[in-house]
Design a protein around this motif. Structure first.
Motif, PDB file in Angstrom:
ATOM      1  N   LYS A 185       0.836  -1.199   0.000  1.00 38.97           N
ATOM      2  CA  LYS A 185       0.000   0.000   0.000  1.00 38.97           C
ATOM      3  C   LYS A 185       0.876   1.257   0.000  1.00 38.97           C
ATOM      4  O   LYS A 185       0.676   2.199  -0.753  1.00 38.97           O
ATOM      5  N   GLY A 186       1.875   1.240   0.876  1.00 38.73           N
ATOM      6  CA  GLY A 186       2.752   2.390   1.018  1.00 38.73           C
ATOM      7  C   GLY A 186       3.542   2.656  -0.264  1.00 38.73           C
ATOM      8  O   GLY A 186       3.565   3.787  -0.768  1.00 38.73           O
ATOM      9  N   TYR A 187       4.163   1.612  -0.832  1.00 38.13           N
ATOM     10  CA  TYR A 187       4.950   1.791  -2.066  1.00 38.13           C
ATOM     11  C   TYR A 187       4.053   2.263  -3.223  1.00 38.13           C
ATOM     12  O   TYR A 187       4.427   3.125  -4.013  1.00 38.13           O
ATOM     13  N   THR A 188       2.853   1.661  -3.292  1.00 37.32           N
ATOM     14  CA  THR A 188       1.932   2.028  -4.376  1.00 37.32           C
ATOM     15  C   THR A 188       1.592   3.519  -4.290  1.00 37.32           C
ATOM     16  O   THR A 188       1.596   4.232  -5.298  1.00 37.32           O
ATOM     17  N   GLU A 189       1.356   3.968  -3.090  1.00 36.24           N
ATOM     18  CA  GLU A 189       0.985   5.371  -2.903  1.00 36.24           C
ATOM     19  C   GLU A 189       2.134   6.310  -3.275  1.00 36.24           C
ATOM     20  O   GLU A 189       1.941   7.296  -3.996  1.00 36.24           O
ATOM     21  N   ILE A 190       3.336   5.967  -2.814  1.00 37.34           N
ATOM     22  CA  ILE A 190       4.507   6.801  -3.117  1.00 37.34           C
ATOM     23  C   ILE A 190       4.687   6.900  -4.644  1.00 37.34           C
ATOM     24  O   ILE A 190       4.809   7.991  -5.205  1.00 37.34           O
ATOM     25  N   LEU A 191       4.648   5.742  -5.290  1.00 44.08           N
ATOM     26  CA  LEU A 191       4.880   5.694  -6.730  1.00 44.08           C
ATOM     27  C   LEU A 191       3.783   6.449  -7.492  1.00 44.08           C
ATOM     28  O   LEU A 191       4.056   7.227  -8.410  1.00 44.08           O
ATOM     29  N   ALA A 192       2.532   6.260  -7.067  1.00 37.20           N
ATOM     30  CA  ALA A 192       1.401   6.903  -7.743  1.00 37.20           C
ATOM     31  C   ALA A 192       1.480   8.411  -7.615  1.00 37.20           C
ATOM     32  O   ALA A 192       1.169   9.149  -8.551  1.00 37.20           O
ATOM     33  N   ALA A 214      -6.256   1.681  -1.760  1.00 38.68           N
ATOM     34  CA  ALA A 214      -7.184   0.909  -0.926  1.00 38.68           C
ATOM     35  C   ALA A 214      -7.456  -0.474  -1.516  1.00 38.68           C
ATOM     36  O   ALA A 214      -7.707  -1.424  -0.785  1.00 38.68           O
ATOM     37  N   ALA A 215      -7.414  -0.575  -2.838  1.00 37.44           N
ATOM     38  CA  ALA A 215      -7.705  -1.861  -3.488  1.00 37.44           C
ATOM     39  C   ALA A 215      -6.471  -2.764  -3.574  1.00 37.44           C
ATOM     40  O   ALA A 215      -6.592  -3.971  -3.795  1.00 37.44           O
ATOM     41  N   CYS A 268     -14.749  -2.149  -7.553  1.00 39.44           N
ATOM     42  CA  CYS A 268     -14.723  -3.506  -8.095  1.00 39.44           C
ATOM     43  C   CYS A 268     -13.772  -3.599  -9.285  1.00 39.44           C
ATOM     44  O   CYS A 268     -12.929  -4.511  -9.351  1.00 39.44           O
ATOM     45  N   SER A 269     -13.890  -2.651 -10.207  1.00 40.32           N
ATOM     46  CA  SER A 269     -13.065  -2.779 -11.408  1.00 40.32           C
ATOM     47  C   SER A 269     -11.607  -2.520 -11.079  1.00 40.32           C
ATOM     48  O   SER A 269     -10.715  -3.164 -11.647  1.00 40.32           O
ATOM     49  N   THR A 270     -11.347  -1.617 -10.123  1.00 38.63           N
ATOM     50  CA  THR A 270      -9.956  -1.363  -9.746  1.00 38.63           C
ATOM     51  C   THR A 270      -9.330  -2.609  -9.104  1.00 38.63           C
ATOM     52  O   THR A 270      -8.225  -3.030  -9.465  1.00 38.63           O
ATOM     53  N   SER A 271     -10.051  -3.197  -8.146  1.00 39.05           N
ATOM     54  CA  SER A 271      -9.478  -4.359  -7.466  1.00 39.05           C
ATOM     55  C   SER A 271      -9.361  -5.539  -8.446  1.00 39.05           C
ATOM     56  O   SER A 271      -8.401  -6.309  -8.390  1.00 39.05           O
ATOM     57  N   TYR A 272     -10.346  -5.641  -9.364  1.00 37.79           N
ATOM     58  CA  TYR A 272     -10.296  -6.693 -10.383  1.00 37.79           C
ATOM     59  C   TYR A 272      -9.032  -6.549 -11.245  1.00 37.79           C
ATOM     60  O   TYR A 272      -8.286  -7.510 -11.460  1.00 37.79           O
ATOM     61  N   TYR A 362       7.759  -0.886   9.180  1.00 38.25           N
ATOM     62  CA  TYR A 362       6.654  -0.590  10.095  1.00 38.25           C
ATOM     63  C   TYR A 362       5.578  -1.672  10.045  1.00 38.25           C
ATOM     64  O   TYR A 362       5.415  -2.380   9.068  1.00 38.25           O
ATOM     65  N   THR A 363       4.849  -1.714  11.133  1.00 37.54           N
ATOM     66  CA  THR A 363       3.764  -2.683  11.211  1.00 37.54           C
ATOM     67  C   THR A 363       2.414  -1.981  11.268  1.00 37.54           C
ATOM     68  O   THR A 363       1.379  -2.613  11.155  1.00 37.54           O
ATOM     69  N   GLU A 364       2.467  -0.655  11.463  1.00 37.34           N
ATOM     70  CA  GLU A 364       1.191   0.094  11.539  1.00 37.34           C
ATOM     71  C   GLU A 364       0.642   0.310  10.141  1.00 37.34           C
ATOM     72  O   GLU A 364       1.378   0.430   9.164  1.00 37.34           O
ATOM     73  N   GLN A 365      -0.681   0.432  10.092  1.00 40.83           N
ATOM     74  CA  GLN A 365      -1.349   0.772   8.826  1.00 40.83           C
ATOM     75  C   GLN A 365      -1.014   2.207   8.466  1.00 40.83           C
ATOM     76  O   GLN A 365      -1.091   3.095   9.316  1.00 40.83           O
ATOM     77  N   PRO A 366      -0.611   2.493   7.225  1.00 45.83           N
ATOM     78  CA  PRO A 366      -0.304   3.883   6.867  1.00 45.83           C
ATOM     79  C   PRO A 366      -1.571   4.737   6.894  1.00 45.83           C
ATOM     80  O   PRO A 366      -2.563   4.384   6.276  1.00 45.83           O
ATOM     81  N   GLU A 367      -1.500   5.855   7.627  1.00 52.28           N
ATOM     82  CA  GLU A 367      -2.650   6.766   7.752  1.00 52.28           C
ATOM     83  C   GLU A 367      -3.107   7.301   6.407  1.00 52.28           C
ATOM     84  O   GLU A 367      -4.270   7.439   6.113  1.00 52.28           O
ATOM     85  N   SER A 368      -2.090   7.607   5.577  1.00 47.27           N
ATOM     86  CA  SER A 368      -2.392   8.292   4.323  1.00 47.27           C
ATOM     87  C   SER A 368      -3.192   7.437   3.355  1.00 47.27           C
ATOM     88  O   SER A 368      -3.715   7.923   2.380  1.00 47.27           O
ATOM     89  N   ALA A 369      -3.279   6.148   3.635  1.00 48.02           N
ATOM     90  CA  ALA A 369      -3.998   5.283   2.709  1.00 48.02           C
ATOM     91  C   ALA A 369      -5.511   5.416   2.852  1.00 48.02           C
ATOM     92  O   ALA A 369      -6.255   4.947   2.016  1.00 48.02           O
ATOM     93  N   ASP A 370      -5.979   6.092   3.912  1.00 49.86           N
ATOM     94  CA  ASP A 370      -7.427   6.233   4.119  1.00 49.86           C
ATOM     95  C   ASP A 370      -8.081   7.214   3.162  1.00 49.86           C
ATOM     96  O   ASP A 370      -7.469   8.186   2.804  1.00 49.86           O
TER      97      ASP A 370
END
Lengths: 370, 120
Positions: A185-192, A214-215, A268-272, A362-370
């Motif tokens: 999630k974190g890497y995807t967000e940074i890259l995006a 999120a997906a 749905c289409s994004t996660s698909y 880290y083991t915590e969920q990244p806040e920014s992903a919300d």
């Protein structure tokens, strides 16, 4: 008897006559010039049931009072009846244009004055009450809308948590990839975010990025259908085993297809897309569909780099972890398959952030992903 | 002298003022108030100064008050001068109309004063 009327006339006898006529029905306040009238209006914030106004007065005439009342926003609040000896059409027309409601002509006819004033007082009472009601209801609606927004947001957060849980279920079977999902999630967000800045042609927005991030935890959901013997096998897979492993993309997106109706279409289409295509390669040599170049959905391309990077820098059942520098070079050099040149540019720019995240473990969920 | 006599004497409409004020006592109260008004005197000084715009305003006010008091004759006299001065200028009829008002006003004034004297 709460209704109070303000009578403004410089001629005492006229004021007193109107007072004598109206005092049975209203409380009557008086003013003998425009300045005093405005003072009284300001004092009561325009809260008179009606204003009876003479036009011709020393010290600020009736027209000046009307102008000032317009400035103060009282014109629409109080019915104004002009005390007038004039029958001149032009003057009456000008008065109406300025927001006057009616006229009281001299000589005064008590019955008519009563009726005219009563009409206007009642009309404005209903008008003002109605406006207040509408305003109140508008506020209630607004409050309910805000509440809905809050609930929608909560629902969205809940949704993301459920997605994370789904991903974690797979992760737990996988035994070794501890916080893989959160890191992806974190890497995807940074890259995006780099892609959004560097390549506007992708049309990425904050919302779209949030959706992809999120997906992303669902990318490996299909691994739930892969037998333990293959999924958990240390060392290299046989060709046959690898073919079976590859089916996690198809199995995952089929699974997601079957739970349609809970999430909205975009989700749905994004996660698909992510689930099915996160192993496609830019040169068409990936799986399951062998898509090429920009045929591969951007969401899947982003998650793919994030996934590969995390796999490289993490220890897995079948391999030990690579150093971050080495992992970076391997991806750039195409040793892990070919990626989009543009996204590799983004990846280069994002290198320090990727490494910071990888190092933090880290083991915590990244806040920014919300 | 009754209020009714008073109105007959000055050329006013007793029925009209009674419909407006309901009782003789109230009519009397307003008659006495009328004497305090200064629009007639404002009219006189404006006419003397040949300030016809001010004269128009004053006679306009006097007309309104007279109409409200149901002084029929005085109202009519005021009406003529008001229309005559509406353009803000005098002509050879102006003075005649003004004289008519003066006569009518003096009569009203004297009648009310008589009533006042009688009331003590």
């Amino acid at each position: 008897m709460n209704e109070e009327i303000l009578v403004v006339d410089d001629e005492e006898l006229n004021r007193d006559l109107l007072q004598a006529i109206l005092e049975r029905e209203y409380r009557v306040d008086v003013a003998w010039n425009g300045e005093l009238a405005l003072e009284k209006l300001r004092e009561k914030e325009g809260n008179y049931a009606a204003l009876l106004l003479d036009l011709q007065m020393p010290k600020m005439d009736g027209f000046a009072v009307l102008d000032e009342m317009k400035e103060l926003g009282y014109i629409d609040k109080i019915p104004i009846l002009i005390i007038s000896g004039e029958n001149a059409v032009k003057i009456e027309d000008r008065c109406f244009k300025m927001g006057v409601s009616d006229f009281i002509h001299k000589p005064f006819e008590p019955m008519l004055i009563h009726r005219r004033v009563r009409n206007m007082v009642d009309l404005y009472f209903y008008k003002n009450t109605l406006e207040q009601k509408v305003e109140k209801q508008t506020n209630t609606l607004k409050e309910q809308y805000d509440l809905l927004q809050v609930q929608a947001e909560k629902l969205g957060q809940m949704n993301n948590k459920i997605i994370d849980i789904l991903g974690t279920v797979v992760e737990y079977r996988d035994l070794e990839s501890g916080d893989h999902i959160n890191r992806v999630k974190g890497y995807t967000e940074i890259l995006a975010k780099h892609a959004m800045q560097m390549y506007p042609e992708y049309g990425l927005t904050e919302e779209r990025i949030n959706m992809i991030v999120a997906a992303s935890p669902l990318h490996d959901i299909g691994k739930i259908a892969i037998p333990d013997g293959i999924l958990l096998k240390p060392g290299r897979l046989t060709e046959e085993e690898f073919e079976c492993m590859k089916t996690h993309t198809i199995k995952g997106c089929e699974l997601l297809k079957s739970i349609r109706g809970i999430w909205d279409d975009d989700y749905c289409s994004t996660s698909y897309d992510i689930c099915r295509h996160h192993h496609e390669k830019y040169d068409g040599r990936g799986y399951p569909d062998g898509l090429k170049g920009e045929e591969i959905p951007l969401s899947a391309q982003l998650v793919s780099i994030a996934d590969v990077y995390d796999a490289l820098v993490s220890k897995r059942v079948y391999k030990s972890a690579f150093a971050m520098d080495e992992a970076f070079t391997m991806i750039i050099n195409g040793e892990c398959g070919v990626f989009s040149p543009k996204l590799l540019e983004c990846f280069k720019h994002a290198k320090p952030e990727f490494e910071e995240l990888a190092a933090s473990g880290y083991t915590e969920q990244p806040e920014s992903a919300d | 002298m009754t209020v009714k006599n008073c109105y007959e004497q000055m050329g006013g409409s007793y029925e009209e003022i009674l419909s407006r004020l309901m009782t003789d006592d109230r009519v009397k109260k307003f008659l006495f108030k009328f004497l305090n008004g200064d629009s007639f005197y404002q009219l006189c000084s404006a006419m003397e100064e040949k300030n016809y715009e001010e004269a128009f305003k004053a006679v306009h006010t006097l007309k309104g008050v007279s109409a409200n008091m149901a002084f029929t004759d005085l109202t009519q006299a005021c009406n003529k001068l008001t229309e005559n001065l509406r353009g803000g200028q005098a002509d050879n009829e102006t003075e005649g109309y003004f004289e008519e008002i003066k006569k009518s006003y003096e009569l009203v004034k004297k009648t009310i004063e008589d009533l006042q004297a009688q009331e003590g």
